[in-house]
Design a protein around this motif. Structure first.
Motif, PDB file in Angstrom:
ATOM      1  N   GLY A  23      -2.300  10.331   2.716  1.00 44.05           N
ATOM      2  CA  GLY A  23      -1.196  10.253   1.766  1.00 44.05           C
ATOM      3  C   GLY A  23       0.105  10.777   2.356  1.00 44.05           C
ATOM      4  N   ASP A  50       0.930   2.789   2.428  1.00 44.72           N
ATOM      5  CA  ASP A  50       2.279   2.228   2.269  1.00 44.72           C
ATOM      6  C   ASP A  50       3.040   2.343   3.599  1.00 44.72           C
ATOM      7  N   GLY A 122      -2.575  10.840  -4.633  1.00 46.09           N
ATOM      8  CA  GLY A 122      -1.731  10.503  -5.772  1.00 46.09           C
ATOM      9  C   GLY A 122      -2.499   9.946  -6.962  1.00 46.09           C
ATOM     10  N   PHE A 172      13.313   5.666 -17.472  1.00 40.93           N
ATOM     11  CA  PHE A 172      13.735   4.319 -17.076  1.00 40.93           C
ATOM     12  C   PHE A 172      14.616   3.685 -18.153  1.00 40.93           C
ATOM     13  N   PRO A 299       0.624  16.368 -12.942  1.00 38.54           N
ATOM     14  CA  PRO A 299       1.239  15.380 -12.054  1.00 38.54           C
ATOM     15  C   PRO A 299       2.754  15.542 -11.935  1.00 38.54           C
TER      16      PRO A 299
END
Ligand SMILES: Cc1cc2nc3c(=O)[nH]c(=O)nc-3n(C[C@H](O)[C@H](O)[C@H](O)COP(=O)(O)OP(=O)(O)OC[C@H]3O[C@@H](n4cnc5c(N)ncnc54)[C@H](O)[C@@H]3O)c2cc1C
Length: 407
Positions: A23, A50, A122, A172, A299
């Motif tokens: 990660g 990623d 994650g 958002f 988290p």
């Protein structure tokens, strides 16, 4: 070679086995940085599926207002991180199995040996579970690559529907509005931030978002997404349809436990670790969104920073139990700033101290959560009241009290 020499040699080989971190999120990279401050010699291998850029995930939900393009959110490339950390960073590499007996992790089908292994995997976005021929167009934003796609899909568009009015959905909503979009926000709960705020505070947040022009659909369950004339329509259980160009789902995160579970490592809500961040397998540790530390899944950035510091010391040879003070979470809704310290202990009641009515200039609210004994165990502060964050946080007992280091 004498026996002593053989032992020394095998010890050396043992020591030469790398620390492997799975990660490159804030947990993986912060741990690597903290570890390198204490140990510059042990080989370090960091694996990610990623691109391995270093970036701050919280910035994904306030980048539009700050006019930041996805590319500028990356602070450093994987290559730059590798150089900084004196590490090998394996990007676009999938860890698919852990063999705790052999001390290996399978990366892109090849076994990689570890001396110590850290899971910083994650959490994944919860699938919204929708019917309809447009369900596959629903997006989630849980990393920089997701955000890059989302950002591209917004170009030339105007209407965004957000499913889920939790922390990420509300942030958002505020940010997309600031970016010039028409925003519709859907949630089955009766008020936004339903898991973090009492009703009165939620109403204030709802009022603030409505004041901007965000359309709220509360107490409404999204059931399907259809394609309509080149755009999308979100169908609610009530039958109402919301026309949108882009649909974003923010309905929660689930710690990534599968890799650990398949490797025989104990998991519950997250990967189970003790105060030393040790999993049930020898030499395997976990931290960040994937970890459940002494029963707590938190988290957020602050807990993972504390965990990274403690774990770095443990990995470098000084066992250091993790302790947490209460760590209030800042909700990035500039229309009405909010700070919440979730009550971890459970039962109790909210006490509301209203300071100004919704819509009034300088609206604010202070809500205190007291357990059945009357002790302050959580709070929610909105508007001007956020200034009290520090003072109130100090009144809440530590989430993980300091523990003596093991002998
Ligand atoms: C939009 C948004 C806004 C947020 N805002 C805030 C905020 O304001 N404040 C706050 O405290 N928190 C916030 N959070 C939460 C915070 O960002 C997270 O707690 C934190 O980033 C988690 O970091 P992590 O390193 O544990 O996980 P992640 O960043 O998810 O990293 C996981 C890593 O594991 C890798 N990986 C996973 N599985 C594999 C595999 N099988 N093989 C190889 N690699 C794998 C991934 O590629 C990735 O590199 C926000 C979250 C989001 C989504």
């Amino acid at each position: 070679m004498t026996n002593d020499a053989i032992t020394a040699k095998s010890q050396q080989a043992q020591q030469a086995l790398p620390l492997v971190i799975l990660g490159t999120g804030l947990a993986g990279y912060t741990l690597a940085r903290e570890f390198r401050k204490l140990d510059s010699a042990t080989p370090l291998v960091i694996v990610t599926r990623d691109a391995g850029e270093s970036y701050s995930k919280p910035m994904l939900s306030n980048a539009l207002a700050g006019n930041k393009s996805p590319a500028t959110l990356a602070i450093a490339s994987a290559q730059q991180m590798a150089a900084q950390l004196n590490a090998r960073v394996m990007t676009h590499a999938d860890a698919s199995a852990i063999d705790t007996a052999a001390g290996t992790v399978l990366v892109d089908g090849q076994p990689l040996r570890y001396g110590q292994l850290v899971l910083a995997l994650g959490a994944q976005a919860r699938a919204p579970g929708l019917q309809g021929d447009g369900a596959d167009a629903v997006q989630t934003v849980n990393d920089l690559a997701d955000y890059t796609r989302f950002h591209a899909s917004l170009q030339g568009k105007r209407r965004v529907a957000i499913l889920g009015a939790g922390l990420i959905g509300c942030e958002f909503a505020n940010d997309l509005h600031a970016g010039g979009f028409d925003v519709e926000l859907v949630d089955p709960a009766a008020w936004p931030l339903g898991r973090l705020l009492p009703g009165e505070a939620g109403e204030l947040m709802a009022g603030a978002l409505r004041g901007l022009g965000v359309r709220l659909h509360l107490g409404e369950m999204p059931v399907a997404v259809h394609r309509r004339d080149g755009a999308l329509a979100v169908q609610l259980a009530s039958g109402v349809e919301i026309a949108a160009d882009v649909v974003l789902s923010a309905t929660g995160l689930l710690p990534r436990v599968a890799l650990a579970q398949d490797g025989g490592i104990a998991t519950a809500r997250g990967i189970v670790v003790d105060r030393l961040l040790r999993t049930s397998a020898p030499s395997v540790y976990a931290l960040g969104d994937c970890a459940e530390v002494d029963g707590l899944v938190l988290p957020y950035v602050m807990p993972l920073m504390q965990a990274a510091r403690a774990l770095a010391r443990t990995l470098a040879g000084t066992p250091t139990p993790l302790s947490y003070a209460a760590m209030p979470v800042v909700v990035k809704t500039p229309v009405l700033p909010a700070v919440v310290s979730p009550a971890l202990a459970g039962a109790g009641n909210w006490e509301i101290e209203s300071q100004a009515a919704a819509g009034e200039a300088g609206a604010g609210l202070r809500a205190l959560f007291r357990d059945t004994q009357g002790a302050l165990t959580g709070f929610a502060l909105l508007g001007k009241a956020v200034a009290e964050k520090g003072a109130l946080a100090r009144q809440i007992s530590d989430w993980l009290p300091v523990q003596a280091a093991p002998a």
